[in-house]
Motif scaffolding. Structure first.
Motif, PDB file in Angstrom:
ATOM      1  N   SER A 268      -4.975   5.421  -6.303  1.00  0.00           N
ATOM      2  CA  SER A 268      -5.747   5.922  -5.359  1.00  0.00           C
ATOM      3  C   SER A 268      -6.155   5.055  -4.572  1.00  0.00           C
ATOM      4  CB  SER A 268      -7.022   7.049  -5.886  1.00  0.00           C
ATOM      5  OG  SER A 268      -7.833   6.372  -6.818  1.00  0.00           O
ATOM      6  N   HIS A 269      -6.373   4.066  -5.078  1.00  0.00           N
ATOM      7  CA  HIS A 269      -6.736   2.625  -4.341  1.00  0.00           C
ATOM      8  C   HIS A 269      -6.358   1.251  -5.130  1.00  0.00           C
ATOM      9  CE1 HIS A 269      -9.447  -0.523  -2.745  1.00  0.00           C
ATOM     10  NE2 HIS A 269      -9.427  -1.011  -3.953  1.00  0.00           N
TER      11      HIS A 269
ATOM     12  N   THR B 138      -6.410   4.513 -10.684  1.00  0.00           N
ATOM     13  CA  THR B 138      -5.196   5.424 -10.920  1.00  0.00           C
ATOM     14  C   THR B 138      -5.854   6.482 -11.923  1.00  0.00           C
ATOM     15  OG1 THR B 138      -3.111   5.839 -11.582  1.00  0.00           O
ATOM     16  CG2 THR B 138      -4.073   4.200 -12.808  1.00  0.00           C
TER      17      THR B 138
ATOM     18  N   VAL C 188      -0.134   2.862  -3.119  1.00  0.00           N
ATOM     19  CA  VAL C 188      -1.171   4.035  -2.912  1.00  0.00           C
ATOM     20  C   VAL C 188      -0.567   5.157  -1.956  1.00  0.00           C
ATOM     21  CG1 VAL C 188      -3.420   4.435  -1.817  1.00  0.00           C
ATOM     22  CG2 VAL C 188      -2.849   2.245  -2.720  1.00  0.00           C
TER      23      VAL C 188
ATOM     24  N   GLN D 252       0.943  -1.323   0.025  1.00  0.00           N
ATOM     25  CA  GLN D 252       0.122  -0.117   0.075  1.00  0.00           C
ATOM     26  C   GLN D 252       0.855   1.209   0.033  1.00  0.00           C
ATOM     27  OE1 GLN D 252      -3.473   0.176  -0.116  1.00  0.00           O
ATOM     28  NE2 GLN D 252      -3.389  -1.797  -0.601  1.00  0.00           N
TER      29      GLN D 252
ATOM     30  N   GLY E 102      -7.336  -1.778  -9.142  1.00  0.00           N
ATOM     31  CA  GLY E 102      -6.742  -0.593  -8.722  1.00  0.00           C
ATOM     32  C   GLY E 102      -7.388   0.582  -9.344  1.00  0.00           C
TER      33      GLY E 102
END
Length: 182
Positions: free
Chosen positions: A37-38, A58, A31, A27, A56
């Protein structure tokens, strides 16, 4: 495959728990660095084929860099020091607590018991926490090397239609690079 590879099924749950922890190196590099962002990796226990899924999010501007970082991170998972004993202990404890919390409500218990009964049988469920506790970092490394590092995969991207050609080109580069002999 939980019914045939029960050690790997338990290891998969522990690996997912470690990687999805906000403080994990996975992470932090993907992240917290701002590339995604996840980001999450999950394993779904099933009797015959349990999919391992990466999700994910982005941006268009970071898409190619994020894929490169993901490729590097997945390869690093094969390193013998990627998972630490403290990562393992924390993940096993968290998973045990989550499992106990499922039993705190009638609907949680019904969903959990019905799922495990249908997928593997209740013996697997009753021994779940004990079998998690029996996992070692060697089990985690074995699972990752058998099912993640250097293994075939399917990839897709959900993107606005205006970005589809660019996303397709990035994905093709990623797949071409990932399939090269290491």
């Amino acid at each position: 495959r939980v019914t045939a590879d029960s050690v790997d099924g338990y290891a998969a749950d522990v690996v997912s728990e470690i990687l999805n922890d906000p403080d994990s190196q996975f992470q932090q590099r993907l992240v917290e660095s701002g590339l995604f962002s996840h980001a999450s990796i999950d394993y779904l226990s099933l009797a015959h084929v349990g999919p391992i899924t990466f999700f994910g999010t982005t941006t268009r501007a970071k898409f190619d860099i994020a894929l490169t970082a993901l490729t590097r991170e997945l390869a690093m998972m094969g390193d013998d020091d990627y998972f630490s004993e403290s990562d393992l202990a924390f993940a096993k404890k968290r998973r045990a607590v989550d499992t106990a919390m499922e039993l705190e409500t009638s609907d949680g218990m019904a969903q959990s018991l019905s799922y495990w009964w249908a997928v593997t049988g209740l013996d697997h469920y009753y021994g779940y926490v004990d079998n998690l506790d029996a996992r070692t970092t060697a089990d985690l490394h074995g699972y990752v090397k058998r099912y993640i590092v250097g293994r075939p995969f399917v990839m897709g991207a959900l993107t606005p239609s205006a970005d589809a050609k660019l996303a397709q080109a990035y994905l093709q580069q990623f797949i071409d690079f990932s399939s090269m002999p290491q």
